[in-house]
Design a protein around this motif. Sequence first.
Motif, PDB file in Angstrom:
ATOM      1  N   ALA A 158      21.212  51.808 -36.908  1.00 24.27           N
ATOM      2  CA  ALA A 158      21.873  51.652 -35.602  1.00 24.27           C
ATOM      3  C   ALA A 158      22.552  50.303 -35.449  1.00 24.27           C
ATOM      4  O   ALA A 158      23.665  50.222 -34.914  1.00 24.27           O
ATOM      5  N   THR A 159      21.899  49.227 -35.876  1.00 25.18           N
ATOM      6  CA  THR A 159      22.462  47.889 -35.654  1.00 25.18           C
ATOM      7  C   THR A 159      23.664  47.623 -36.559  1.00 25.18           C
ATOM      8  O   THR A 159      24.360  46.622 -36.380  1.00 25.18           O
ATOM      9  N   CYS A 160      23.944  48.533 -37.492  1.00 25.71           N
ATOM     10  CA  CYS A 160      25.179  48.424 -38.277  1.00 25.71           C
ATOM     11  C   CYS A 160      26.403  48.594 -37.381  1.00 25.71           C
ATOM     12  O   CYS A 160      27.513  48.204 -37.751  1.00 25.71           O
ATOM     13  N   ALA A 183      11.598  45.546 -37.554  1.00 22.29           N
ATOM     14  CA  ALA A 183      11.866  46.248 -38.808  1.00 22.29           C
ATOM     15  C   ALA A 183      13.066  47.161 -38.625  1.00 22.29           C
ATOM     16  O   ALA A 183      13.268  47.722 -37.537  1.00 22.29           O
ATOM     17  N   ALA A 184      13.849  47.307 -39.677  1.00 18.33           N
ATOM     18  CA  ALA A 184      15.046  48.143 -39.555  1.00 18.33           C
ATOM     19  C   ALA A 184      15.498  48.678 -40.899  1.00 18.33           C
ATOM     20  O   ALA A 184      15.187  48.123 -41.956  1.00 18.33           O
ATOM     21  N   TYR A 185      16.248  49.767 -40.813  1.00 20.51           N
ATOM     22  CA  TYR A 185      17.036  50.273 -41.937  1.00 20.51           C
ATOM     23  C   TYR A 185      18.492  50.006 -41.581  1.00 20.51           C
ATOM     24  O   TYR A 185      18.964  50.444 -40.530  1.00 20.51           O
ATOM     25  N   GLU A 186      19.208  49.318 -42.456  1.00 17.45           N
ATOM     26  CA  GLU A 186      20.613  48.973 -42.213  1.00 17.45           C
ATOM     27  C   GLU A 186      21.540  49.680 -43.198  1.00 17.45           C
ATOM     28  O   GLU A 186      21.173  49.930 -44.345  1.00 17.45           O
ATOM     29  N   TRP A 187      22.742  49.988 -42.743  1.00 21.28           N
ATOM     30  CA  TRP A 187      23.806  50.453 -43.629  1.00 21.28           C
ATOM     31  C   TRP A 187      24.462  49.212 -44.233  1.00 21.28           C
ATOM     32  O   TRP A 187      24.913  48.319 -43.493  1.00 21.28           O
TER      33      TRP A 187
END
Length: 324
Positions: A158-160, A183-187
Amino acid sequence: MRQKRRGKRQMSKSGALDLASGVGGKLQKKQVNKYYDLVTSFYEYGWGESFHFAARWKGESLRESIKRHEHFLALQLGLKPGQKVLDVGYGIGGPLREIARFSGASITGINNNKYQITRGKELNRVAEVDETCNYVKADFMKMPFSDNTFDAIFAIEATCHAPDAVDCYKEIYRVLKPGQCFAAYEWCITDSFDPLNQEHQRIKGEVELGNGLPDIRSMGQCLEALKVAGFEIIWEEDVAVNSPLPWYLPLDKNQFSLASFRVIASGRFITRNMVKTLEFLGLAPEGSQRVQSFLEQAADALVEGGRKGIFSPMYFFLVQKPHS
């Protein structure tokens, strides 16, 4: 639709809408919202309630891999009952509901799209998590929360969408309690991306355009932005690298899977004609066919980026706000 050669800077979300809907000139906010309302419906139809990718094991279903992906994040944050947690850019709340049920934490989602909030609330009611999960309509670049509000914060692909990574992470830092984690998953683009390679640039541009993204950042840029925002890095890794099955497999139209039928070639053909008929009959919103075509081409660009190893949607990091 294909993106024009990149003599001009890649387009913003509004520019993406301009291409998708054929609307010329300056776009109105309601037109942008209409586009994302349509996109949301297609995402949910083809992907389910969780709009993200996941590392996947052989013999594991797509839905199982998505749940495990979400549980992994919750475990890394150590979520537990009684905690007040923030989900940044939650879509329609699929991960939020799954993580709330898995951990027992109370989760607030922040999102700036009215349709997604309405849909998320209805799904919360059906899942019977509406007493512990709620939504706030706001821009995550300027959140309406006091400093040091949340016990943990997460974001999944999302924060991408943030126009500036440092400002985004600083805002997350502000509302997170000292000593707690984000914690996050980034593109991200990978180290294999060559900015001088025209094919790489084309793929990157089509991924950005089809997903309403600003300039996709590298993993190094994300890491540096987190440090500038004040976070301490606990660990970070591109979890797509060790996935036994390619993360982009559900979008590969040359593969057949009942679990991802709606996004493979035969499923796309059926969906395309169904949408065309529904729009002709006035049962689907105007512009649905264009959005369907637009998203198909974005999916193809993601597959290309994955195959070439120049893009990952699963750069994971766990960072902590210092105690003082």
